[in-house]
Write an enzyme that holds these catalytic residues in place. Structure first.
Site, PDB file in Angstrom:
ATOM      1  N   SER A   1      -8.338   1.692   3.181  1.00  0.00           N
ATOM      2  CA  SER A   1      -7.418   1.291   2.119  1.00  0.00           C
ATOM      3  C   SER A   1      -8.190   1.078   0.815  1.00  0.00           C
ATOM      4  CB  SER A   1      -6.684   0.035   2.576  1.00  0.00           C
ATOM      5  OG  SER A   1      -5.577  -0.209   1.777  1.00  0.00           O
TER       6      SER A   1
ATOM      7  N   ASP B   1       2.466   7.304   5.623  1.00  0.00           N
ATOM      8  CA  ASP B   1       1.751   6.108   5.163  1.00  0.00           C
ATOM      9  C   ASP B   1       2.449   5.600   3.901  1.00  0.00           C
ATOM     10  OD1 ASP B   1       0.074   4.233   4.075  1.00  0.00           O
ATOM     11  OD2 ASP B   1      -1.766   5.369   4.466  1.00  0.00           O
TER      12      ASP B   1
ATOM     13  N   HIS C   1      -0.289   2.740   7.862  1.00  0.00           N
ATOM     14  CA  HIS C   1      -1.421   2.654   6.944  1.00  0.00           C
ATOM     15  C   HIS C   1      -2.704   2.229   7.660  1.00  0.00           C
ATOM     16  CE1 HIS C   1      -3.469   2.324   3.181  1.00  0.00           C
ATOM     17  NE2 HIS C   1      -3.666   1.027   3.294  1.00  0.00           N
TER      18      HIS C   1
END
Lengths: 523, 270
Positions: free
Chosen positions: B102, B224, B252
């Site tokens: 991320s 996602d 995610h």
């Protein structure tokens, strides 16, 4: 339902199936696949949100019902937690209802796995949190209001402090100017008191300003190149007079391996050191204060430097140690009465060091002394850019030959630094005898004679220079440098033949003015 | 020279944990926003046989040293990237592999730009150089969405969710009951989390991508919500030396939802 005979015969049969309980529970029930796709939704949830069963089951995922912000929260907090813990509790979300309304809800989820440990189904309970949300909003509003009031107060203090500083600076400046004029002994004393009082008031105002800056979070650290030796010597130099007056030795030792230049905020670091060294001098009646800088590690362009201030002073009792860094706290009430000060200094120092990502450590024993230290990790700048251009631009005393007679390393470091900055060429000697020899050997434009050299031979040397056969050499301007007139009798100074006098710690402006005053104008 | 003090400072600041082969090539795993190093618990062990595995918490997350937090330093992702470089230096990691999930994907990019020779490879899990839509660029969110997230964070921290749990239970003398209720993984300091969210979701690192020289793997999940497929493509097109792997995993956090697939993809790349 297990035993029908237990039911009183008069009561009507109660339709209390598990199905009933599920559908009409006072909370929403959701079952979903591990990816969030809804498998089953109870009637309560449908009633709250206005969706029909067919709109949700198999068509939407739980996260699709959340606001966009909530969806991010779901992906970054909710889903990871559920995977790791197997359950999450009391997560606050906004559920977007069929008519676009948002329903504040609290959700609890449990992840069920199959025999092989693979995620099978997520079971979620949803509680209506509308009224709680209201309370929370009220709470938040109250908190924000309190914070605003606090900030307003801090701003006010900051504004007032700035306002006080302006006239105070004028008072200090006029004090300096006044001190440089011809004054009687009594007037000199008054000016000294005026200056020291106004400076200590300025110190206090600055402390208050710093404190409110730290409190309001507006204090920022600069990053620029500075010379750690110059910083430490400069501070020690400034505090030496006070130490001398008390008969306390004030020594500095700087690890040779410490780089010439570091990147950091010299003002803030200097503030911490000034506070710690100032305290050490203040609370030490006998013995010494030692300031040490040690390189504890070097890693790439980062140097880890331990700053340490050791004194042999009154020390701090163990039970009071934990509180000395608290805001507005002195170790005990009578400390303030006896030694002065606001007690703000240590609190500020602690916070300044914390802003550097470090902490101040303290060891102390009553009557034995205290050691304060902190470790800073500072970057070492790439090799310095040429400073010649700068030097050439502001070199008002270019080529001036100055003899500095002083045996104190710190003094020499500071005065030499100033002279070089102005373009002068200082020579240094460490006693009166050498001073006389040098003046005979070479022509100087001015001599700075320290009166604190061992044996007080600054006076004798001055007399000897004045008695030299060469009238040119004998007439060299000699400026006495002394922390206090107590070190020598005024009539002795008058009789010794000094051209002028500069008080310690030397104020750069005063020194510059006085040196310039006695320069023979170029032909 | 490795200064013990610097090592200690960094270890404490970032709660650095090491495992695996001490003499192996290092893999540094960086967690994303909202979590801590626990994120890697299903993935990292798979590399312990061959690699020196380094896990850490960003300042403000997990068991990092909250006192090390400075609003000024962490007002941009560069502050976090500098921490990663500090960590590499303190642990004397030579040419490690950086695995960032991320927002840490971009933190890795920034670190690799500052010290181009530092990392051997980058593994970017669900990277996004900008979360907010901008003209033709589709990041997936609007500024209002991000405000919504901050509100969401606020309501979860202000509320009784974790901090207040013992009080709700009415059993202050039995704190373990409260502890069970709270979310024990991925603890973050509320104010820092809110600031980190702002810094993360308002950041724009699109211009940095073309400058990265380090060979990199992009792991893109299906569906996602945080880093949509188009964003993965964008990163792949702009960064010079990348391999894009589209995963079957959804969501995610493939490191949690599909650890096996994640491990396999990383191993294939290395």
């Amino acid at each position: 339902m297990a035993d029908e005979t237990e039911v009183p015969p008069s009561a009507a049969p109660i339709e209390e199936t598990a199905e009933e309980l599920y559908e009409n529970a006072p909370c929403g029930y959701l079952s979903a696949r591990p990816d969030g796709t809804l498998l089953r939704v109870n009637r309560t949830f449908l009633a709250w949100t206005g969706y029909r069963q067919g709109e949700l089951v198999g068509r939407k995922r739980f996260q699709d019902l959340l606001s966009p912000g909530g969806r991010i929260y779901h992906e970054t907090h909710y889903a990871p937690l559920l995977r790791m813990q197997g359950s999450v509790r009391e997560i606050a979300v906004d559920i977007e209802c069929a008519d676009g309304r948002r329903l504040p809800a609290l959700v609890n989820s449990v992840l069920y796995r199959d025999a092989a440990g693979m995620p099978l189904v997520i079971r979620t309970t949803v509680f209506d949190a509308s009224s709680r949300k209201e309370y929370e909003r009220e709470l938040l509003r109250a908190r924000q209001k309190a914070e605003r009031a606090d900030k307003l107060k801090a701003d006010f203090i900051s504004m007032i402090s700035h306002e006080i500083r302006t006239p105070l600076s004028a008072i200090i400046g006029i004090g300096h100017l006044l001190a440089a004029t011809e004054l009687t002994a009594a007037q000199q004393k008054y000016v000294r008191i005026l200056r020291s009082s106004s400076e200590s008031l300025m110190g206090l105002v600055n402390d208050i300003l710093d404190f409110s800056k730290i409190e309001s979070g507006t204090l920022t650290l600069e990053e620029r190149s500075f010379d750690p030796r110059e910083l430490v010597y400069g501070i020690v130099y400034g505090l030496q007079v006070k130490a001398n007056e008390k008969g306390v030795a004030l020594d500095v030792s700087v690890d040779e391996r410490i780089p010439r230049a570091l990147l950091g905020d010299p003002v803030k670091i200097g503030q911490v050191l000034t506070n710690l060294i100032g305290n050490a001098v203040k609370f030490t009646q006998r013995g010494s204060v030692t300031v040490g800088l040690k390189l504890e590690g070097r890693d790439g362009d980062v140097a880890a430097i331990r700053f340490r201030v050791v004194d042999t002073g009154i020390g701090i009792a163990a039970d009071r140690l934990p509180r000395i860094f608290d805001d507005y706290t002195q170790a005990s009430y009578d400390i303030g009465l006896k030694y002065g000060g606001t007690g703000l200094g240590l609190g500020i120092s602690k916070k300044l060091v914390e802003r550097h990502g470090s902490t101040i450590e303290v060891e102390s024993a009553p009557l034995r002394g205290s050691t304060f230290s902190f470790l800073l990790r500072l970057k070492v700048p790439p090799p310095a850019a040429p400073e010649e251009a700068v030097a050439a631009r502001r070199a008002p005393l270019q080529g001036l030959r100055v003899l500095v007679a002083d045996d104190n390393d710190v003094n020499v470091f500071v005065v030499n630094g100033l002279l070089r900055k102005w373009g002068a060429e200082p020579d240094v000697v460490v006693n009166g005898q050498e001073a006389v020899e040098r003046v005979q050997a070479r022509e100087y434009d001015v001599v700075l004679m320290d009166l604190h050299m061992p044996g007080g031979d600054g006076l004798a040397a001055t007399r000897a220079i004045r008695a030299l056969p060469d009238p040119g050499r004998a007439a060299v301007p000699i400026i006495a440098v002394s922390g206090s007139m107590r070190m020598a009798e005024p009539h002795e100074i008058d009789g010794a033949g000094f051209t002028d006098f500069v008080g310690k710690p030397v104020n750069p402006d005063v020194l510059f003015t006085k040196i310039s005053r006695y320069l023979v104008p170029a032909p | 020279m490795i200064a013990m003090d610097v090592l200690e400072t960094v270890t404490r600041r970032n709660n650095v944990r090491q495992s695996g082969r001490a003499d192996g090539k290092a893999m540094v795993f960086a967690h994303g926003f909202g979590c801590d190093q626990n994120m890697w618990r299903f993935v990292a062990p798979a590399f312990e046989k061959d690699y020196r595995v380094v896990l850490f918490d960003h300042v403000g997350a997990g068991r990092s040293d909250l006192a090390a937090y400075s609003r000024a330093k962490y007002d941009s992702l560069q502050g976090y990237a500098d921490d990663v470089l500090d960590l590499c230096r303190a642990l004397d990691l030579r040419r490690p592999i950086f695995v960032g999930h991320s927002v840490s994907a971009m933190i890795g990019v920034l670190a690799a730009l500052k010290e181009p020779d530092r990392f051997d490879r980058l593994v970017l899990v669900g990277p996004s150089p900008r979360y907010i839509n901008d003209g033709d660029y589709v990041g997936g969110f609007t500024r209002e969405d991000i405000e919504g997230l901050l509100e969401s964070l606020d309501s979860n921290y202000l509320g009784w969710s974790s901090a207040m749990a013992p009080v709700i239970m009415g059993n202050p003398e039995r704190p373990e009951l409260g502890t069970e209720l709270t979310n024990s993984f991925c603890r973050t300091d509320p104010q820092i989390a809110s600031h980190f969210a702002r810094v993360t979701f308002l950041s724009d690192n699109r211009a940095d991508l073309p400058k990265v020289k380090t060979r990199s793997l992009i792991l893109q999940c299906a569906d996602d919500a945080i880093a949509p497929a188009a964003v993965g493509e964008y990163v792949h097109e702009r960064m010079p030396d990348t391999v894009l792997v589209r995963m079957k995993a959804t969501g995610h956090c493939p490191n949690l939802s599909a650890p096996e697939e994640t491990i396999a993809a990383i191993k294939a790349f290395l």
